[in-house]
Enzyme design. Sequence first.
Site, mmCIF file in Angstrom:
data_model
loop_
_atom_site.group_PDB
_atom_site.id
_atom_site.type_symbol
_atom_site.label_atom_id
_atom_site.label_comp_id
_atom_site.label_asym_id
_atom_site.label_seq_id
_atom_site.Cartn_x
_atom_site.Cartn_y
_atom_site.Cartn_z
ATOM 1 N N ASP A 1 -10.175 22.237 -6.077
ATOM 2 C CA ASP A 1 -9.037 21.633 -5.350
ATOM 3 C C ASP A 1 -9.358 20.242 -4.812
ATOM 4 O O ASP A 1 -8.766 19.805 -3.828
ATOM 5 C CB ASP A 1 -8.577 22.534 -4.188
ATOM 6 C CG ASP A 1 -8.283 23.952 -4.627
ATOM 7 O OD1 ASP A 1 -7.530 24.109 -5.602
ATOM 8 O OD2 ASP A 1 -8.805 24.896 -4.010
ATOM 9 N N HIS B 1 -3.605 22.421 -11.285
ATOM 10 C CA HIS B 1 -3.582 20.962 -11.222
ATOM 11 C C HIS B 1 -2.182 20.497 -10.861
ATOM 12 O O HIS B 1 -1.210 20.863 -11.525
ATOM 13 C CB HIS B 1 -3.978 20.348 -12.572
ATOM 14 C CG HIS B 1 -5.356 20.700 -13.013
ATOM 15 N ND1 HIS B 1 -6.450 20.594 -12.192
ATOM 16 C CD2 HIS B 1 -5.824 21.170 -14.195
ATOM 17 C CE1 HIS B 1 -7.536 20.962 -12.860
ATOM 18 N NE2 HIS B 1 -7.174 21.326 -14.068
#
Length: 430
Positions: free
Chosen positions: A13, A41
């Site tokens: 992340d 994503h």
Amino acid sequence: MSSVVVVGTQWGDEGKGKITDFLSENAEVIARYQGGNNAGHTIKFDGVTYKLHLIPSGIFYKEKACVIGNGMVVDPKALITELAYLHERNVSTDNLRISNRAHVILPYHLKLDEVEEERKGANKIGTTKKGIGPAYMDKAARIGIRIADLLDRDVFAEKLERNLEEKNRLLEKMYETEGFKIEDILDEYYEYGQQIKKYVCDTSVVLNDALDEGRRVLFEGAQGVMLDIDQGTYPFVTSSNPVAGGVTIGSGVGPTKIQHVVGVSKAYTTRVGDGPFPTELKDEIGDQIREVGREYGTTTGRPRRVGWFDSVVVRHARRVSGITDLSLNSIDVLTGIETLKICVAYRYKGEVIEEFPASLKALAECEPVYEEMPGWTEDITGAKTLSDLPENARHYLERVSQLTGIPLSIFSVGPDRSQTNVIRSVYRAN
């Protein structure tokens, strides 16, 4: 030949998708080499926000080959859903290539992932329950089903029948839950295979030919170094190798063809799932960072745990991945915090240690040693160069680079690709 690997330096992340998308503009081939649809994503392209889990971020550039490598595990149902998601938004996927050697995630992998997490209770790993671990287990046990098998109905049926005998015994006897019939899976998943057949090829050939022709190839890692099954906070890790070394295994490209490794990091630290987290913030500052940074998982929607920047973690990532360039994201999220802290070392049993411990027990007992720096209040979201930043923000970036030992090549001051700024090209000759 120019090849660049993008890896996360923390627990995932970090904004790899955004940086990969940004770097894709100057690449000709973009490839993923590990993981599956447990990755998330978020990418902004032409003013539109997209959320991808399986397909590489480079898909938005229709003239560039976009590769799902052999080291990935592919859920065909999830892939079909993601392809439809892109088609509905008028994004062409004709440039997608899928390795015939990638392994397939099947319904029993999803079920086993779920029931095993439930069985572990308080000792759970914090998996996304996408079947990733069980699929990699089958791969290591040499009973996995690959994309090439999925395309041949007879081979698929034979291997599926064999596997179901074992999986059903496991589900029914150990987990006391219902198993699967071959007809529950065979026709549906064979049809998925036929739908993706046009994308399937030997992607190792695609990648090596591109490199031999002098084209720029970008390798996109998922998760992060601290989730690597060998180098991460085991067992609170993923089942593959996000480190840069995973490229050679997961794409079929030799190590001599990798030139630069970009380590992507946030200006702070986040983590989804369980496991020790030395710099974790459980106070108002932590809540502020979470809300301002919108720190909720793309794949799970779970609130991410947040903490101060940990240079011990990123130094570890630098060493085990051979990182040559640092990309620092989300600097703007720290705006307005009066005093910032950077973890420079850990204190363990009265001693100061500067390297990341292998023992989770030791890690849980580590206390962060902090260096404090003054924050800034100015709006930095429009900064294009380091000199555009307020002095305190610039000093923060410089200190992060010094402590991690990685030259800063890219910095980002917001979620949009236009807010990503290059200090030095990662496609340089040396």
